[in-house]
Design an enzyme around this catalytic site. Structure first.
Site, PDB file in Angstrom:
ATOM      1  N   LYS A 116      12.953  21.234  47.424  1.00 45.00           N
ATOM      2  CA  LYS A 116      11.611  21.380  47.991  1.00 45.00           C
ATOM      3  C   LYS A 116      11.000  22.507  48.871  1.00 45.00           C
ATOM      4  O   LYS A 116      10.306  22.501  48.798  1.00 45.00           O
ATOM      5  CB  LYS A 116      11.506  19.883  48.565  1.00 45.00           C
TER       6      LYS A 116
ATOM      7  N   ARG B   4      23.539  10.784  50.972  1.00 47.76           N
ATOM      8  CA  ARG B   4      22.261  10.583  50.646  1.00 47.76           C
ATOM      9  C   ARG B   4      22.028  11.154  49.251  1.00 47.76           C
ATOM     10  O   ARG B   4      20.361  10.282  49.514  1.00 47.76           O
ATOM     11  CB  ARG B   4      22.109  12.290  51.292  1.00 47.76           C
TER      12      ARG B   4
ATOM     13  N   ARG C 231      24.723  25.056  52.248  1.00 48.99           N
ATOM     14  CA  ARG C 231      23.219  25.710  52.739  1.00 48.99           C
ATOM     15  C   ARG C 231      23.605  25.842  53.819  1.00 48.99           C
ATOM     16  O   ARG C 231      24.457  25.586  54.917  1.00 48.99           O
ATOM     17  CB  ARG C 231      22.412  24.340  52.832  1.00 48.99           C
TER      18      ARG C 231
ATOM     19  N   ARG D 161      23.333  22.115  58.513  1.00 50.49           N
ATOM     20  CA  ARG D 161      23.737  21.094  59.645  1.00 50.49           C
ATOM     21  C   ARG D 161      24.781  19.868  59.109  1.00 50.49           C
ATOM     22  O   ARG D 161      25.945  19.807  58.011  1.00 50.49           O
ATOM     23  CB  ARG D 161      22.474  20.525  58.332  1.00 50.49           C
TER      24      ARG D 161
ATOM     25  N   ARG E   8       9.532   8.610  51.657  1.00 47.90           N
ATOM     26  CA  ARG E   8      11.085   8.915  50.747  1.00 47.90           C
ATOM     27  C   ARG E   8      11.388   7.198  50.208  1.00 47.90           C
ATOM     28  O   ARG E   8      11.808   7.623  49.732  1.00 47.90           O
ATOM     29  CB  ARG E   8      11.390   8.770  51.739  1.00 47.90           C
TER      30      ARG E   8
HETATM   31  P1  AMP Z   1      15.575  16.420  54.592  1.00 51.09           P
HETATM   32  O1  AMP Z   1      15.351  17.815  56.105  1.00 51.09           O
HETATM   33  O2  AMP Z   1      13.609  16.636  54.543  1.00 51.09           O
HETATM   34  O3  AMP Z   1      16.655  16.346  53.922  1.00 51.09           O
HETATM   35  O4  AMP Z   1      16.246  15.381  55.996  1.00 51.09           O
HETATM   36  C1  AMP Z   1      16.359  15.274  56.563  1.00 51.09           C
HETATM   37  C2  AMP Z   1      17.037  13.487  57.007  1.00 51.09           C
HETATM   38  O5  AMP Z   1      15.673  13.208  57.568  1.00 51.09           O
HETATM   39  C3  AMP Z   1      17.229  12.049  56.448  1.00 51.09           C
HETATM   40  O6  AMP Z   1      18.092  12.468  55.732  1.00 51.09           O
HETATM   41  C4  AMP Z   1      16.876  11.513  56.937  1.00 51.09           C
HETATM   42  O7  AMP Z   1      17.608  10.707  57.245  1.00 51.09           O
HETATM   43  C5  AMP Z   1      15.768  12.024  57.723  1.00 51.09           C
HETATM   44  N1  AMP Z   1      14.123  11.951  57.186  1.00 51.09           N
HETATM   45  C6  AMP Z   1      13.566  12.897  57.085  1.00 51.09           C
HETATM   46  N2  AMP Z   1      12.556  12.781  56.340  1.00 51.09           N
HETATM   47  C7  AMP Z   1      12.446  11.078  56.322  1.00 51.09           C
HETATM   48  C8  AMP Z   1      11.175  10.285  55.976  1.00 51.09           C
HETATM   49  N3  AMP Z   1      10.115  10.299  54.889  1.00 51.09           N
HETATM   50  N4  AMP Z   1      11.700   9.157  56.007  1.00 51.09           N
HETATM   51  C9  AMP Z   1      12.846   8.776  56.317  1.00 51.09           C
HETATM   52  N5  AMP Z   1      13.345   9.133  56.920  1.00 51.09           N
HETATM   53  C10 AMP Z   1      13.462  10.703  56.581  1.00 51.09           C
END
Ligand code: AMP
Length: 209
Positions: free
Chosen positions: A13, A166, A122, A155, A88
């Protein structure tokens, strides 16, 4: 256009969003990047979010909804935005419908096995949010961000057991959004396994850009 990118963590994404910014002329908003920045700066939000993020769990809806609402109220989002990583959950999608008109939810379809392989390679820049992959998209200089020159890191939530957690969270809480946007007639799905250039082409066709 107000666009949502749906897909598992590691589906691509963020990478796709970076390409669509230019084609669509609107900013991308990544809740993951906003949260990582808050963690790095040790703000109140960051301290609250860190425990969930490190464990591969979702940050509570009431925290991210307020944060997202504030972000898309900023002037650069007035002509549209690309959401990467939000909504999400169904309550997040319902809240979003109350604050903005969504035109399309584009789902990147990638099987779990492919995701697992991608995520362990990554590397991310915590300063500007750029992402790389040691094989598929290496930076020009190993360990250094092409965009801002900062150090690239793995990360914590890209560790394999956290990745599996996840993915479970994705299937249980985020995948139902396909039904949510499908019922609204706004869902489009594309194959996300074919490399970034092909994925961009599929997206451009699906979105008629
Ligand atoms: P991402 O970079 O989008 O994969 O987000 C990394 C982490 O941030 C996720 O595993 C969640 O812990 C948190 N996170 C990001 N976006 C959201 C969201 N919309 N709702 C809840 N947690 C989020």
């Amino acid at each position: 256009m107000n666009l949502i990118l749906l897909g598992a963590p590691g589906a691509g994404k963020g990478t796709l969003a970076a390409y669509l910014i230019d084609k669509m002329g609107v900013p991308s908003v990544s809740t993951g990047n906003i949260l990582r920045e808050a963690v790095k700066n040790e703000t109140k939000l960051g301290r609250e979010a860190k425990q969930y993020m490190d464990a591969g769990k979702l940050v509570p809806d009431e925290v991210v909804i307020g944060m997202l609402e504030e972000r898309i109220a900023q002037s650069d989002c007035q002509n549209g935005f690309i959401l990467d990583g939000f909504p999400r959950t169904i309550p997040q999608a319902e809240a979003l419908d109350r604050i903005a008109k969504i035109d399309c939810a584009l789902s990147l379809e990638v099987p779990d096995e492919v995701i697992e392989g991608r995520m362990t390679g990554r590397r991310v820049c915590l300063k500007c949010g750029a992402t790389y992959h040691v094989q598929n998209m290496p930076p020009k200089k190993e360990g250094v961000c092409d965009v801002c020159g900062d150090e690239l890191v793995i990360r914590k939530d890209d560790a394999i057991d956290v990745v599996r957690d996840r993915l479970k969270t994705f299937h249980a809480q985020t995948e139902p959004l396909k039904g949510y946007y499908g019922d609204q007639g706004k869902l489009k799905s594309i194959d996300g396994t074919q490399g970034i250039h092909q994925t961009v082409q599929f997206a451009v066709q699906a979105l008629e850009l």
